[in-house]
Design a protein around this motif. Structure first.
Motif, PDB file in Angstrom:
ATOM      1  N   VAL A  84      -1.918   7.726   4.831  1.00 44.76           N
ATOM      2  CA  VAL A  84      -0.866   8.737   4.660  1.00 44.76           C
ATOM      3  C   VAL A  84       0.473   8.114   4.267  1.00 44.76           C
ATOM      4  N   PHE A  85       0.548   6.797   4.273  1.00 41.02           N
ATOM      5  CA  PHE A  85       1.777   6.107   3.903  1.00 41.02           C
ATOM      6  C   PHE A  85       1.482   5.033   2.872  1.00 41.02           C
ATOM      7  N   PHE A  86       2.433   4.744   2.029  1.00 44.27           N
ATOM      8  CA  PHE A  86       2.250   3.597   1.138  1.00 44.27           C
ATOM      9  C   PHE A  86       3.596   2.972   0.818  1.00 44.27           C
ATOM     10  N   CYS A  87       3.546   1.740   0.360  1.00 43.15           N
ATOM     11  CA  CYS A  87       4.771   1.078  -0.092  1.00 43.15           C
ATOM     12  C   CYS A  87       4.385  -0.057  -1.032  1.00 43.15           C
ATOM     13  N   THR A  88       5.347  -0.513  -1.825  1.00 39.04           N
ATOM     14  CA  THR A  88       5.034  -1.631  -2.718  1.00 39.04           C
ATOM     15  C   THR A  88       5.125  -2.921  -1.917  1.00 39.04           C
ATOM     16  N   ILE A  89       4.389  -3.930  -2.360  1.00 42.87           N
ATOM     17  CA  ILE A  89       4.468  -5.234  -1.701  1.00 42.87           C
ATOM     18  C   ILE A  89       4.594  -6.308  -2.789  1.00 42.87           C
ATOM     19  N   GLU A  90       5.515  -7.238  -2.564  1.00 45.71           N
ATOM     20  CA  GLU A  90       5.738  -8.281  -3.569  1.00 45.71           C
ATOM     21  C   GLU A  90       5.669  -9.655  -2.936  1.00 45.71           C
ATOM     22  N   PRO A  91       5.082 -10.610  -3.652  1.00 43.80           N
ATOM     23  CA  PRO A  91       5.043 -11.983  -3.121  1.00 43.80           C
ATOM     24  C   PRO A  91       6.426 -12.638  -3.256  1.00 43.80           C
ATOM     25  N   PRO A  92       6.669 -13.750  -2.562  1.00 39.21           N
ATOM     26  CA  PRO A  92       7.981 -14.398  -2.656  1.00 39.21           C
ATOM     27  C   PRO A  92       8.267 -14.895  -4.079  1.00 39.21           C
ATOM     28  N   LEU A  96      -7.734  -9.374   4.510  1.00 40.65           N
ATOM     29  CA  LEU A  96      -7.295  -8.356   5.472  1.00 40.65           C
ATOM     30  C   LEU A  96      -8.047  -7.046   5.262  1.00 40.65           C
ATOM     31  N   GLN A  97      -8.356  -6.727   3.996  1.00 46.08           N
ATOM     32  CA  GLN A  97      -9.094  -5.496   3.724  1.00 46.08           C
ATOM     33  C   GLN A  97     -10.530  -5.566   4.235  1.00 46.08           C
ATOM     34  N   ARG A  98     -11.097  -6.768   4.187  1.00 48.30           N
ATOM     35  CA  ARG A  98     -12.470  -6.913   4.700  1.00 48.30           C
ATOM     36  C   ARG A  98     -12.499  -6.683   6.202  1.00 48.30           C
ATOM     37  N   GLU A  99     -11.418  -7.097   6.863  1.00 48.03           N
ATOM     38  CA  GLU A  99     -11.339  -6.897   8.308  1.00 48.03           C
ATOM     39  C   GLU A  99     -10.997  -5.455   8.637  1.00 48.03           C
ATOM     40  N   ASP A 100     -10.178  -4.851   7.802  1.00 50.51           N
ATOM     41  CA  ASP A 100      -9.610  -3.551   8.139  1.00 50.51           C
ATOM     42  C   ASP A 100      -9.767  -2.583   6.974  1.00 50.51           C
ATOM     43  N   PRO A 101     -10.866  -1.816   6.965  1.00 46.68           N
ATOM     44  CA  PRO A 101     -11.088  -0.914   5.829  1.00 46.68           C
ATOM     45  C   PRO A 101     -10.065   0.213   5.722  1.00 46.68           C
ATOM     46  N   SER A 102      -9.228   0.413   6.761  1.00 44.16           N
ATOM     47  CA  SER A 102      -8.231   1.488   6.623  1.00 44.16           C
ATOM     48  C   SER A 102      -7.026   1.025   5.803  1.00 44.16           C
ATOM     49  N   LEU A 103      -6.981  -0.260   5.502  1.00 43.06           N
ATOM     50  CA  LEU A 103      -5.921  -0.777   4.634  1.00 43.06           C
ATOM     51  C   LEU A 103      -6.399  -0.691   3.182  1.00 43.06           C
ATOM     52  N   LYS A 104      -5.602  -0.068   2.344  1.00 41.46           N
ATOM     53  CA  LYS A 104      -5.992   0.042   0.929  1.00 41.46           C
ATOM     54  C   LYS A 104      -4.928  -0.646   0.079  1.00 41.46           C
ATOM     55  N   VAL A 105      -5.384  -1.309  -0.974  1.00 36.17           N
ATOM     56  CA  VAL A 105      -4.440  -1.959  -1.875  1.00 36.17           C
ATOM     57  C   VAL A 105      -4.747  -1.466  -3.283  1.00 36.17           C
ATOM     58  N   GLN A 118       2.905  -2.874 -10.134  1.00 32.67           N
ATOM     59  CA  GLN A 118       3.183  -3.402  -8.794  1.00 32.67           C
ATOM     60  C   GLN A 118       2.016  -3.176  -7.847  1.00 32.67           C
ATOM     61  N   MET A 119       1.919  -4.067  -6.858  1.00 36.63           N
ATOM     62  CA  MET A 119       0.870  -3.880  -5.839  1.00 36.63           C
ATOM     63  C   MET A 119       1.350  -2.848  -4.824  1.00 36.63           C
ATOM     64  N   ILE A 120       0.432  -1.948  -4.448  1.00 32.88           N
ATOM     65  CA  ILE A 120       0.789  -0.910  -3.480  1.00 32.88           C
ATOM     66  C   ILE A 120      -0.090  -1.065  -2.250  1.00 32.88           C
ATOM     67  N   LEU A 121       0.560  -1.037  -1.099  1.00 36.11           N
ATOM     68  CA  LEU A 121      -0.139  -1.156   0.180  1.00 36.11           C
ATOM     69  C   LEU A 121      -0.226   0.238   0.794  1.00 36.11           C
ATOM     70  N   CYS A 122      -1.425   0.699   1.126  1.00 42.71           N
ATOM     71  CA  CYS A 122      -1.542   2.037   1.704  1.00 42.71           C
ATOM     72  C   CYS A 122      -2.104   1.907   3.116  1.00 42.71           C
ATOM     73  N   GLY A 123      -1.468   2.553   4.069  1.00 43.83           N
ATOM     74  CA  GLY A 123      -1.913   2.403   5.461  1.00 43.83           C
ATOM     75  C   GLY A 123      -1.785   3.684   6.258  1.00 43.83           C
ATOM     76  N   MET A 124      -2.067   3.547   7.560  1.00 43.01           N
ATOM     77  CA  MET A 124      -2.151   4.710   8.421  1.00 43.01           C
ATOM     78  C   MET A 124      -0.841   5.058   9.113  1.00 43.01           C
ATOM     79  N   GLY A 125       0.149   4.183   9.017  1.00 44.45           N
ATOM     80  CA  GLY A 125       1.414   4.492   9.682  1.00 44.45           C
ATOM     81  C   GLY A 125       2.383   3.349   9.520  1.00 44.45           C
ATOM     82  N   GLU A 126       3.609   3.566   9.975  1.00 45.96           N
ATOM     83  CA  GLU A 126       4.631   2.522   9.854  1.00 45.96           C
ATOM     84  C   GLU A 126       4.190   1.258  10.572  1.00 45.96           C
ATOM     85  N   LEU A 127       3.634   1.439  11.770  1.00 42.15           N
ATOM     86  CA  LEU A 127       3.228   0.273  12.561  1.00 42.15           C
ATOM     87  C   LEU A 127       2.102  -0.492  11.866  1.00 42.15           C
TER      88      LEU A 127
END
Ligand SMILES: Nc1nc2c(ncn2[C@@H]2O[C@H](COP(=O)(O)OP(=O)(O)OP(=O)(O)O)[C@@H](O)[C@H]2O)c(=O)[nH]1
Length: 775
Positions: free
Chosen positions: A488-496, A511-520, A528-537
């Motif tokens: 329900v949430f997403f944000c962009t993620i950038e490497p240094p 991380l995706q293999r460990e946690d299927p609720s994380l989508k990239v 840009q790479m987008i990180l999609c997750g279940m909440g702010e935390l």
């Protein structure tokens, strides 16, 4: 105090998990004086290796009837980890009592977990109790990790629901309870924190009845409550259980059972006799065998009913899930945990009590389910597996049915949280940890070989309807997979730096293999790479893990809500794609129509006009549907996924020699055209919000809710508190924990769950489109 500091979580319904606003609360945990910093030098006193490891090896394969695969589930802070720590201590696995507040528990072993005192990943722990092997999974309470709970529940046979006796059933308990219902998992309830000010046995029982709609079977009564809590009455055996009376410092290892008749406490005896009679009547009502026994032999005196007969009847009722045994205690004050462990062995099911259809197809061949993957820097992926049939051995090749690949498992370990004991083999019913499986992901089925998978498939086929045997047999080999909720949430993620991009991709892959609720995903416009997750935390934890575990300081863009789009009117479009690549001309002509369909959900309903020839569908149906699916991912208003739309393909003409990619591309473009022409609507996630607060803050909080476009559905009274039940758009809930804390002086708690996606009103929709630069 800690509980008060936490303005918290939410829950999930159906396939959706939920967003929760607890980022601020976990930041608070990091603050000095909240919970102590993680200390690597912390040393636990393990009672093995040495002698005990040897004894563990001798009981690697306990009889299946003596295995209990148990989960502990509850609302955040109900005391799951503290209870687990006591279980490990009393069973002799640890020599010192771990304490969440000191950050030295065994099960919360990740750096973040110890530092913040919260459970993020489920940790499997194996230990023995009175000749029983207990495989215990400590599940996280935060709703952002609901998928972790789901994963654990799939491999459990039974569960202990832990409650804070002063709070009764809380929001997340309801969620995990529903999840356990879905997986038909028999449960016990443990009313923890009986020592806490405000603890109330009767209130907690009422809340179990009211909110969980469960039938509680009181197996114990507390002796005293809150400050006066000092022990229990066991209503099955009619004994009092006390823990070193008078000494609070005691570790609770020693306790005394005494027949209630010897206590001279007439009032307690009367109360207990009454409660026992109610228990017997309840069990007799639910279990015919027990009812017959009573009628035939013990109708005159319930006191003469043998304890074992009553226990067996309680077990049957628990396994049938027609009622839930309730026990109580205080894990922190070391009271009540040993009787809870006894109840786990007495009343919760062994793997033999649970039937799984697929097991019979594998006969004696290996069949296991990978239910969790953890990436270990030194050893590579560690895969937690539950074995259903056959035997698992290290140094052997296994076949992964989902990935259709054969891999070599190097080692097999019994999981003792962050300690693991190497074992030579493992039998059905057990949970173990494997090293060496590099392709396996959470939810995969592991068997001994491709041939064994094929043999099981043939057996399954024989059992099935011959008509659609191929597809069904194929899917029957794969154990039910984890339902991964939509982020329900997403944000962009950038490497240094650009040079570190491959490292970031790699970290996210693990991380995706460990946690299927994380989508990239990659933004098609900006790249840009987008990180999609279940909440702010959830997103914050991922960000933190990338920094700690992969040494990458990444940058996150602002957190955005995942909207959806739909259409309100039908429309149609035609499109022609005519392209020559090399010597080949690709010519595709498509006609289609779109219609609103409120029942469709996020998967498009696809229909074909009758005049489309079967031969064409045979060659191009998959390509057509791929085109439709890809268009559904990007709506015409905001580029958000489309839902509640039906597509009718009216005509498709393909010049022989045209590629299927061109067919997909033409269908996709045509669908985009049709969607653009229709009347369009943005849908926003609407959350069900439950706030528990003191009456003095009611009007302030209601005023604040009104400003957040919230609508209040109900205000309930719970003990001395008020509970507001409201629905609020997710977009208005960012940073809510901080705001709620400031307007209620930190006294209120809240939980959020996704209720549904609802149409935005024209004004709000226009504001959103303008903000995002679409108008
Ligand atoms: N008074 C009292 N406090 C307790 C008891 N059990 C746990 N606590 C306290 O409650 C807080 C939360 O305990 P945990 O064991 O971390 O709870 P949890 O359910 O594992 O929490 P999460 O893993 O974050 O979901 C800690 O401060 C514990 O010391 C109890 O029996 N009585």
């Amino acid at each position: 105090m800690l509980a008060v500091l936490k303005a918290l979580s939410g829950k999930s319904i159906g396939t959706y998990s939920v967003y929760t606003e607890c980022l601020e609360c976990f930041k608070r945990r990091l603050a000095p004086n909240s919970r102590p910093k993680y200390r690597y030098e912390l040393q636990r006193h393990y009672s093995f290796p040495s002698e005990d490891v040897k004894s563990l090896r001798t009981i690697i394969s306990p009889p299946v009837s003596r295995i209990r695969n148990i989960g502990i589930m509850a609302h955040i802070d109900a005391g799951k980890t503290t209870t687990t720590e006591r279980m490990l201590y009393y069973s002799g696995y640890t020599r010192a009592l771990g304490d969440v507040d000191d950050g030295d528990t065994v099960t919360d072993f990740m750096a973040q977990e110890r530092e913040r005192g919260i459970t993020i990943q489920s940790a499997a722990v194996t230990f023995d109790w009175n000749g029983y092997r207990i495989n215990l999974i400590d599940t996280p309470g935060h709703v952002d990790f609901t998928l972790e709970v789901e994963r654990s529940l799939r491999v459990l046979d039974g569960a202990v629901a832990v409650f804070d006796a002063s709070a009764g059933v809380e929001a997340q308990t309801l969620t995990v309870w529903r999840q356990a219902d879905k997986h038909s998992i028999p449960r016990l309830c443990f009313l923890n924190k009986m020592d806490k000010t405000g603890a109330s046995f009767s209130f907690a029982i009422d809340s179990i009845k009211e909110k969980l709609k469960a039938k509680p079977l009181l197996l114990q009564l507390p002796v005293g409550e809150a400050k006066t809590f000092r022990g229990l009455v066991d209503l099955v055996t009619m004994e009092t259980i006390t823990w070193n009376p008078g000494t609070n410092e005691d570790d609770g290892r020693t306790f005394y059972r005494k027949a209630l008749t010897e206590t001279h406490d007439i009032e307690l005896l009367g109360k207990a006799s009454k409660a026992r009679n109610i228990l017997i009547e309840q069990v007799a009502d639910l279990d015919d065998e027990f009812a017959t026994l009573i009628i035939e032999e013990y109708s005159d005196s319930f006191n003469l009913i043998p304890v074992e007969k009553l226990q067996l009847a309680i077990r049957r009722v628990t396994l049938a899930q027609s009622a839930v045994p309730v026990l109580c205690g205080s894990a922190l004050k070391n009271k009540g945990v040993q009787p809870l462990l006894d109840a786990v062995t007495l009343y919760l099911p062994s793997p033999d009590d649970c039937s799984h259809d697929f097991v019979k197809w594998y006969e004696n061949d290996l069949c296991a389910l990978a239910f969790k993957v953890v990436h270990d820097k030194q050893r590579g992926p560690l895969v937690f597996v539950r074995i259903y049939s056959g035997t698992m051995k290290p140094q052997s090749a296994v076949h992964n049915v989902n990935q259709n690949c054969t891999e070599r498992m190097s080692r097999l370990l019994l999981p003792f949280a962050d300690q693991q004991v190497e074992i030579p083999s493992l039998s059905p019913g057990n949970i173990a940890l494997t090293v060496g499986l590099k392709q396996t992901a959470t939810g995969d089925t592991i068997v001994s070989s491709k041939a064994s998978a094929a043999a099981a498939s043939r057996r399954a086929e024989r059992d099935r309807d011959q008509k659609s045997k191929d597809r069904k047999a194929q899917s029957s080999l794969v154990l039910a997979s984890v339902e991964v909720p939509e982020p329900v949430f997403f944000c962009t993620i950038e490497p240094p730096s650009v040079a570190r991009q491959p490292d970031l991709e790699n970290a996210l892959k693990y991380l995706q293999r460990e946690d299927p609720s994380l989508k990239v995903k990659i933004d098609p416009d900006s790249g840009q790479m987008i990180l999609c997750g279940m909440g702010e935390l959830h997103i914050e934890i991922i960000h933190d893990r990338i920094r700690r575990e992969y040494g990458l300081q990444t940058y996150l863009g602002p957190l955005q809500v995942a909207y959806r789009e739909t259409i309100l009117s039908p429309s149609s479009a035609s499109d022609t794609l005519d392209r020559t690549v090399g010597d080949t001309r690709h010519l595709v002509v498509v006609d289609l129509e779109v219609n609103p369909n409120p029942d469709a959900g996020i998967s498009p309903v696809i229909e074909y006009a009758e005049n489309i020839p079967d031969s064409l569908l045979k060659d191009f149906q998959e390509a057509i549907e791929n085109g439709i699916q890809s268009s559904f991912l990007q709506g015409p208003l905001l580029g958000c996924p489309i839902q509640d739309v039906a597509v009718t393909v009216l005509a498709v003409n393909v010049l022989p020699g045209s590629s299927i990619t061109m067919v997909s591309a033409c269908v996709s473009r045509c669908l985009q055209k049709a969607l653009k022409k229709a009347e369009k609507q943005v849908l926003e996630p609407l959350m069900k919000l439950e706030i528990t607060l003191g009456e003095e803050y009611l009007s302030t909080v209601l005023g604040d809710l009104a400003q957040r476009r919230g609508s209040v559905q109900e205000i309930q009274s719970r003990s001395d508190n008020k509970v507001i039940i409201a629905s609020v758009p997710l977009a208005e809930m960012m940073g809510y924990s901080t705001d709620l804390r400031s307007i209620t002086s930190g006294s209120a708690t809240f939980s959020l769950e996704l209720s549904n996606y609802e149409a935005m009103n024209p004004h709000d929709q226009y504001t959103l489109l303008k903000k995002r630069g679409f108008v």
